[in-house]
Design a protein around this motif. Structure first.
Motif, mmCIF file in Angstrom:
data_model
loop_
_atom_site.group_PDB
_atom_site.id
_atom_site.type_symbol
_atom_site.label_atom_id
_atom_site.label_comp_id
_atom_site.label_asym_id
_atom_site.label_seq_id
_atom_site.Cartn_x
_atom_site.Cartn_y
_atom_site.Cartn_z
ATOM 1 N N ASP A 460 0.865 -1.114 0.127
ATOM 2 C CA ASP A 460 -0.016 -0.057 0.143
ATOM 3 C C ASP A 460 0.901 1.159 0.128
ATOM 4 O O ASP A 460 1.897 1.341 0.705
ATOM 5 C CB ASP A 460 -1.075 -0.235 1.390
ATOM 6 C CG ASP A 460 -1.822 -1.292 1.234
ATOM 7 O OD1 ASP A 460 -2.228 -1.548 0.204
ATOM 8 O OD2 ASP A 460 -2.463 -1.394 2.196
ATOM 9 N N ASN A 474 -3.145 0.577 -3.465
ATOM 10 C CA ASN A 474 -2.865 -0.981 -3.148
ATOM 11 C C ASN A 474 -2.208 -1.583 -4.512
ATOM 12 O O ASN A 474 -2.955 -1.614 -5.673
ATOM 13 C CB ASN A 474 -4.190 -1.729 -2.808
ATOM 14 C CG ASN A 474 -3.526 -3.176 -2.608
ATOM 15 O OD1 ASN A 474 -3.775 -4.036 -3.592
ATOM 16 N ND2 ASN A 474 -2.839 -3.572 -1.702
ATOM 17 N N ILE A 497 -7.452 2.523 -3.116
ATOM 18 C CA ILE A 497 -8.348 1.958 -1.904
ATOM 19 C C ILE A 497 -8.764 2.871 -0.978
ATOM 20 O O ILE A 497 -8.818 2.667 0.324
ATOM 21 C CB ILE A 497 -7.837 0.632 -1.585
ATOM 22 C CG1 ILE A 497 -6.208 1.102 -1.190
ATOM 23 C CG2 ILE A 497 -7.857 -0.130 -2.546
ATOM 24 C CD1 ILE A 497 -5.800 0.149 0.079
ATOM 25 N N THR A 498 -8.544 4.329 -1.242
ATOM 26 C CA THR A 498 -8.760 5.300 -0.160
ATOM 27 C C THR A 498 -10.148 5.081 0.581
ATOM 28 O O THR A 498 -10.377 5.170 1.856
ATOM 29 C CB THR A 498 -8.574 6.801 -0.851
ATOM 30 O OG1 THR A 498 -7.351 6.496 -1.469
ATOM 31 C CG2 THR A 498 -8.680 7.911 0.330
ATOM 32 N N GLU A 499 -11.414 4.888 -0.464
ATOM 33 C CA GLU A 499 -12.516 5.143 0.237
ATOM 34 C C GLU A 499 -12.887 3.938 0.972
ATOM 35 O O GLU A 499 -13.486 3.841 2.229
ATOM 36 C CB GLU A 499 -13.615 4.849 -1.067
ATOM 37 C CG GLU A 499 -15.217 5.141 -0.818
ATOM 38 C CD GLU A 499 -16.073 5.064 -1.626
ATOM 39 O OE1 GLU A 499 -17.258 5.010 -1.475
ATOM 40 O OE2 GLU A 499 -15.651 5.204 -2.971
ATOM 41 N N ARG A 500 -12.423 2.757 0.630
ATOM 42 C CA ARG A 500 -12.646 1.454 1.308
ATOM 43 C C ARG A 500 -11.749 1.602 2.786
ATOM 44 O O ARG A 500 -12.137 1.099 3.580
ATOM 45 C CB ARG A 500 -11.855 0.157 0.553
ATOM 46 C CG ARG A 500 -12.157 -1.154 1.126
ATOM 47 C CD ARG A 500 -11.389 -2.301 0.259
ATOM 48 N NE ARG A 500 -10.047 -2.317 0.696
ATOM 49 C CZ ARG A 500 -9.103 -2.987 0.214
ATOM 50 N NH1 ARG A 500 -9.640 -3.969 -0.803
ATOM 51 N NH2 ARG A 500 -7.855 -2.833 0.400
ATOM 52 N N TYR A 501 -10.556 2.034 2.469
ATOM 53 C CA TYR A 501 -9.525 2.276 3.750
ATOM 54 C C TYR A 501 -10.442 3.102 4.721
ATOM 55 O O TYR A 501 -10.433 3.024 5.798
ATOM 56 C CB TYR A 501 -8.445 3.054 3.424
ATOM 57 C CG TYR A 501 -7.565 3.426 4.600
ATOM 58 C CD1 TYR A 501 -6.743 2.646 5.338
ATOM 59 C CD2 TYR A 501 -7.488 4.741 4.944
ATOM 60 C CE1 TYR A 501 -6.110 2.932 6.465
ATOM 61 C CE2 TYR A 501 -6.800 5.285 6.209
ATOM 62 C CZ TYR A 501 -5.909 4.116 6.863
ATOM 63 O OH TYR A 501 -5.207 4.704 7.909
ATOM 64 N N GLN A 502 -11.137 4.406 4.113
ATOM 65 C CA GLN A 502 -11.916 5.198 5.089
ATOM 66 C C GLN A 502 -13.066 4.497 5.554
ATOM 67 O O GLN A 502 -13.545 4.541 6.988
ATOM 68 C CB GLN A 502 -12.424 6.423 4.415
ATOM 69 C CG GLN A 502 -11.199 7.356 3.705
ATOM 70 C CD GLN A 502 -11.554 8.472 2.866
ATOM 71 O OE1 GLN A 502 -12.714 8.376 2.299
ATOM 72 N NE2 GLN A 502 -10.916 9.525 2.650
ATOM 73 N N MET A 503 -13.732 3.677 4.891
ATOM 74 C CA MET A 503 -14.738 3.061 5.337
ATOM 75 C C MET A 503 -14.324 1.889 6.575
ATOM 76 O O MET A 503 -14.944 1.771 7.457
ATOM 77 C CB MET A 503 -15.403 2.002 4.307
ATOM 78 C CG MET A 503 -16.296 3.015 3.130
ATOM 79 S SD MET A 503 -17.133 2.143 1.799
ATOM 80 C CE MET A 503 -17.990 1.054 2.501
ATOM 81 N N GLU A 504 -13.325 1.364 6.187
ATOM 82 C CA GLU A 504 -12.786 0.574 7.302
ATOM 83 C C GLU A 504 -12.310 1.313 8.469
ATOM 84 O O GLU A 504 -12.793 0.750 9.761
ATOM 85 C CB GLU A 504 -11.484 -0.319 6.682
ATOM 86 C CG GLU A 504 -11.641 -1.426 5.636
ATOM 87 C CD GLU A 504 -10.505 -1.764 5.142
ATOM 88 O OE1 GLU A 504 -9.430 -1.337 5.415
ATOM 89 O OE2 GLU A 504 -10.760 -3.049 4.213
#
Length: 528
Positions: A460, A474, A497-504
């Motif tokens: 990442d 990623n 994967i910024t949005e996914r990271y933020q959701m996580e």
């Protein structure tokens, strides 16, 4: 008896050399030897320069003898008459001189005797010079012929051998005694030798030089090819009296020709030789096979006459290309589509000028290669490349290719947009050319780790777009192989994967909040 004579010969450097005679003393002959030919150089030097009789009645008073009179007086000579010795062409050979112990001029009879003696001397000298020249030429001929690697022989007007050099005897395996005085057919009577002797008779009859390539069997069971020239030799009346034969071994050339012919005859390419006007001189079997016509149907005709390309415009264009090659003397390339019953065939054509020993273009060699299958495969490959490019460019992920030195080889539109650069600005560059040193060092470190392990890896990376957006990528990196399976670089695919990271991160926050609330509540809380 009262007349003393001397003969002086003109050498090649302009001096008269004295021939010893019994009339004059050896001392006097030695003293006057080497007189320079020129006006006023004694009687002899002046006569040789003028080409006419010079009479000096008294050497004591005549200006011509100023430098020589002391020599004449020591020998007791007072008068000298000199007559030039002239050959049949009018060239001065020397002088015939008469001295007297008394001064005076010659009588008419004496002068006639001197001139007659001069003429006799001219005949003798010219004959001797001709004999010497003939002996020298014969020596030169024999030296050349005896040491020549070529075969040399001479025939008289009855077709009989009168000379043959050692190489000739070696080739035919005979001795000189067996050959001289014999005709060729007397040594070996067959069709080949009959043709050989016929050429000799042809030269004797016509007086013209002829040649042929003659196959000579030699010991050991092999044959050699001799390129033979038959040259007429004439007498002073212009009659052919003998024939000179000179033969050069061209076996090596013939072997090369045979190998080249074998190569050309089995080539799938079309091989055609044409003259400077574009007329066929030779076509290979591949040409006959392709067009279903025998080679004889091409010879002497032009491409337009045969209709090789299938339409007049293409035929004329091909003919013009051949003629341009002949005129300019340089190799040329062209493409042509030939009409064929089985379908159009595409050819790459090379035109090669063939020059003679003077550098003039005499013929043009045309080699045409059928590239129909290659062009179809190329077109198919291009279509696949376009399709692959469209597919790669349609993917939102960043895709890039690097060599083992982390130099960019290619990428998709998404990557170019991420970098804010054009393709020309990125190809051949490294990460150091468009990002920070720290980021570039990190990227290249990951490249090296993947290349060292040889297996796919993920990492990442936080990166900043040109518009200031900071995103988390990623990146998957995998080896780039050539057709032989050798690793030649890196393929990278980076996904945002910024949005996914933020959701996580948000989910983890909510989970912490829930657990904090649940753990602190006085009520019983159970999740099923």
């Amino acid at each position: 008896p009262e007349l003393l004579s001397s003969i002086m010969l003109l050498d090649g450097s302009g001096y008269l050399r004295c021939i010893p005679t019994p009339s004059l003393s050896e001392d006097y002959i030695a003293a006057i030897d080497g007189v320079l030919v020129g006006e006023g150089m004694g009687s002899c030097g002046t006569a040789a320069a003028r080409g006419e009789t010079v009479i000096v009645a008294d050497v004591r008073e005549h200006p011509y003898w100023g430098a020589y009179k002391h020599l004449a007086l020591q020998a007791g000579l007072l008068a000298c008459w000199s007559e030039p010795i002239v050959d049949s062409s009018g060239k001065v050979l020397g002088t015939f001189s008469v001295y007297r112990h008394e001064s005076g001029v010659p009588s008419v009879l004496e002068l006639a005797s001197v001139r007659q003696a001069s003429h006799l001397a001219a005949v003798a000298i010219e004959r001797r010079q001709l004999q010497d020249a003939l002996t020298l030429r014969e020596l030169e001929f024999r030296t050349l012929a005896e040491n020549s690697p070529d075969i040399v022989a001479r025939f008289d007007n009855n077709d009989h051998y009168v000379y043959c050099n050692p190489q000739f005897l070696k080739v035919i395996g005979r001795t000189k005694a067996e050959v001289i005085g014999k005709a060729p057919v007397e040594l070996r009577d067959d069709e080949v030798i009959a043709c050989f002797q016929g050429k000799i008779e042809e030269v004797l009859c016509t007086g013209l030089k002829v040649e042929l390539v003659h196959i000579v069997p030699v010991q050991g069971g092999r044959n050699i090819h001799e390129h033979i020239w038959f040259t007429p030799e004439f007498d002073p009346l212009g009659r052919v009296v003998s024939v000179l034969l000179v033969g050069h071994d061209v076996s090596a050339i013939k072997e090369v020709e045979r190998q080249l012919s074998t190569l050309v005859e089995h080539l799938p390419d079309l091989v055609i030789r044409l003259n400077a006007q574009g007329q066929y001189l030779y076509v290979s079997p591949a040409v006959s096979k392709l067009f279903g016509m025998p080679a004889e149907a091409f010879i002497g005709k032009t491409i337009v006459d045969v209709g090789m390309a299938g339409d007049s415009a293409s035929d004329m264009a091909l003919l013009n290309a051949i003629q341009a090659c002949a005129q300019e003397g340089v190799c040329m390339m062209s493409e042509m589509t030939f009409r064929h019953p089985s379908g159009d065939r595409m050819f790459d054509i090379m035109h090669v000028p063939e020059c003679n020993e003077f550098g003039d273009v005499e013929t043009v060699l045309m080699v045409a290669r059928d590239v129909t299958g290659l062009r179809l495969a190329h077109n198919t490959l291009q279509e696949k490349e376009v399709l692959l490019r469209c597919l790669i460019d349609s993917i939102p992920d960043l895709i890039f290719f690097k060599n083992t030195n982390s130099v960019y080889l290619g990428f998709n539109k998404a990557f170019a947009g991420f970098c804010g650069r054009s393709e020309a600005d990125l190809i051949g560059k490294t990460d150091y050319d468009f990002t920070t040193s720290a980021a570039a060092a990190f990227f290249q470190k990951k490249d090296a780790e993947m290349l060292a392990s040889g297996v796919m890896c993920h990492n990442d990376e936080w990166v900043t777009f040109p518009d200031g957006r900071e995103v988390l990528l990623n990146t998957m990196k995998t080896p780039l192989f050539d057709v032989g399976g050798k690793v030649i670089g890196v393929i990278g695919i980076s996904r945002d994967i910024t949005e996914r990271y933020q959701m996580e991160q948000e989910l983890m926050k909510r989970e912490r909040e829930f657990r904090t609330l649940a753990e602190s509540a006085p009520d019983n809380i159970v999740r099923y």
